[in-house]
Scaffold this motif. Structure first.
Motif, PDB file in Angstrom:
ATOM      1  N   THR A   5       0.831  -1.198   0.000  1.00 21.96           N
ATOM      2  CA  THR A   5       0.000   0.000   0.000  1.00 21.96           C
ATOM      3  C   THR A   5       0.869   1.252   0.000  1.00 21.96           C
ATOM      4  OG1 THR A   5      -1.755  -1.176   1.142  1.00 21.96           O
ATOM      5  CG2 THR A   5      -1.842   1.228   1.203  1.00 21.96           C
ATOM      6  N   ARG A   8       2.354   1.895  -3.376  1.00 21.91           N
ATOM      7  CA  ARG A   8       1.403   2.526  -4.308  1.00 21.91           C
ATOM      8  C   ARG A   8       1.290   4.022  -4.049  1.00 21.91           C
ATOM      9  NH1 ARG A   8      -2.245  -2.339  -3.160  1.00 21.91           N
ATOM     10  NH2 ARG A   8      -1.607  -3.778  -4.782  1.00 21.91           N
ATOM     11  N   VAL A   9       1.265   4.411  -2.777  1.00 22.39           N
ATOM     12  CA  VAL A   9       1.198   5.832  -2.426  1.00 22.39           C
ATOM     13  C   VAL A   9       2.474   6.544  -2.908  1.00 22.39           C
ATOM     14  CG1 VAL A   9       1.176   7.473  -0.504  1.00 22.39           C
ATOM     15  CG2 VAL A   9      -0.361   5.503  -0.486  1.00 22.39           C
ATOM     16  N   ILE A  11       4.516   5.704  -5.358  1.00 21.48           N
ATOM     17  CA  ILE A  11       4.498   5.805  -6.820  1.00 21.48           C
ATOM     18  C   ILE A  11       3.609   6.962  -7.259  1.00 21.48           C
ATOM     19  CG2 ILE A  11       3.601   4.681  -8.906  1.00 21.48           C
ATOM     20  CD1 ILE A  11       4.632   2.043  -7.767  1.00 21.48           C
ATOM     21  N   ASP A  12       2.441   7.056  -6.652  1.00 24.73           N
ATOM     22  CA  ASP A  12       1.507   8.122  -7.016  1.00 24.73           C
ATOM     23  C   ASP A  12       2.107   9.494  -6.730  1.00 24.73           C
ATOM     24  OD1 ASP A  12      -1.141   8.923  -7.937  1.00 24.73           O
ATOM     25  OD2 ASP A  12      -1.437   9.609  -5.865  1.00 24.73           O
ATOM     26  N   ARG A  13       2.740   9.668  -5.586  1.00 26.08           N
ATOM     27  CA  ARG A  13       3.335  10.966  -5.231  1.00 26.08           C
ATOM     28  C   ARG A  13       4.507  11.322  -6.149  1.00 26.08           C
ATOM     29  NH1 ARG A  13       3.123  11.301   1.357  1.00 26.08           N
ATOM     30  NH2 ARG A  13       0.861  11.408   1.459  1.00 26.08           N
ATOM     31  N   LYS A  15       4.982  10.252  -9.218  1.00 27.52           N
ATOM     32  CA  LYS A  15       4.422  10.500 -10.551  1.00 27.52           C
ATOM     33  C   LYS A  15       3.776  11.893 -10.613  1.00 27.52           C
ATOM     34  CE  LYS A  15       3.223   8.620 -14.542  1.00 27.52           C
ATOM     35  NZ  LYS A  15       4.156   8.593 -15.618  1.00 27.52           N
ATOM     36  N   GLN A  16       3.034  12.275  -9.584  1.00 23.05           N
ATOM     37  CA  GLN A  16       2.379  13.582  -9.569  1.00 23.05           C
ATOM     38  C   GLN A  16       3.387  14.717  -9.518  1.00 23.05           C
ATOM     39  OE1 GLN A  16      -0.567  13.846  -6.474  1.00 23.05           O
ATOM     40  NE2 GLN A  16      -1.734  12.127  -7.275  1.00 23.05           N
ATOM     41  N   TYR A  23       8.183   6.162 -16.035  1.00 21.99           N
ATOM     42  CA  TYR A  23       7.590   4.849 -15.817  1.00 21.99           C
ATOM     43  C   TYR A  23       8.102   4.397 -14.462  1.00 21.99           C
ATOM     44  CZ  TYR A  23       6.516   4.711 -20.779  1.00 21.99           C
ATOM     45  OH  TYR A  23       6.029   4.987 -22.021  1.00 21.99           O
TER      46      TYR A  23
END
Length: 157
Positions: A5, A8-9, A11-13, A15-16, A23
């Motif tokens: 989990t 995933r957080v 990666i999202d941060r 990427k943003q 990638y």
């Protein structure tokens, strides 16, 4: 195994916050070697947990001097087993349960370390390394296979 989990957080941060096309891939040895774990395990359902069969096998393969013998008999969660929650850390649960290890096992062991072997640890390590290699090789072709056409100025240096 319990950190997917937060991956995933992260990666999202990342990427943003990126100013260019990235990638990002994150994975765990649990996910990469899940098939090997399931086909090779000796413990019953619930035997794969914190300091259980898999983690103890990995330590036996890498640092056997750190493992106290004889291996203890299994210690299962003190939480009720429900249909929506996997008994094994390697299993998929229907929901995310907010809890800590102390909620389930005062001794810090969940699963069955008595079934652990160095041979299993080596199989899991080799599976994780092999799957990681396959993943890297697959990703290496992404820029050349037309997955996503982007102008050069948007790529990261």
């Amino acid at each position: 195994g319990g950190k997917t989990t937060i991956l995933r957080v992260a990666i999202d941060r990342i990427k943003q916050g990126a100013e260019c096309e990235l990638y990002i891939v994150a994975n765990t040895y649990w996910q990469l070697s899940a098939h090997t774990i399931e086909e090779s395990r000796q413990s019953q359902s619930g035997g794969i947990g914190h300091a259980g069969e898999v983690e103890t096998s990995l330590i036996l393969a890498l640092y056997p001097q750190l493992v106290k013998t004889p291996l203890p008999i299994g210690s299962w969660s003190q939480s009720p087993h429900e249909w929506w929650r996997s008994e094994d850390l390697s299993g998929e649960s229907e929901v995310q349960l907010g809890s800590s290890l102390r909620d389930h096992s005062p001794a810090g062991v969940l699963g069955d370390p008595s079934t652990a072997t160095a041979a299993l640890g080596h199989r899991i390590l080799m599976a994780a390394v092999g799957q990681t290699s396959k993943l890297i090789m697959s990703m290496a072709s992404w820029r050349n296979d037309g997955v996503r056409e982007k102008p050069p100025e948007t790529e990261c240096p």
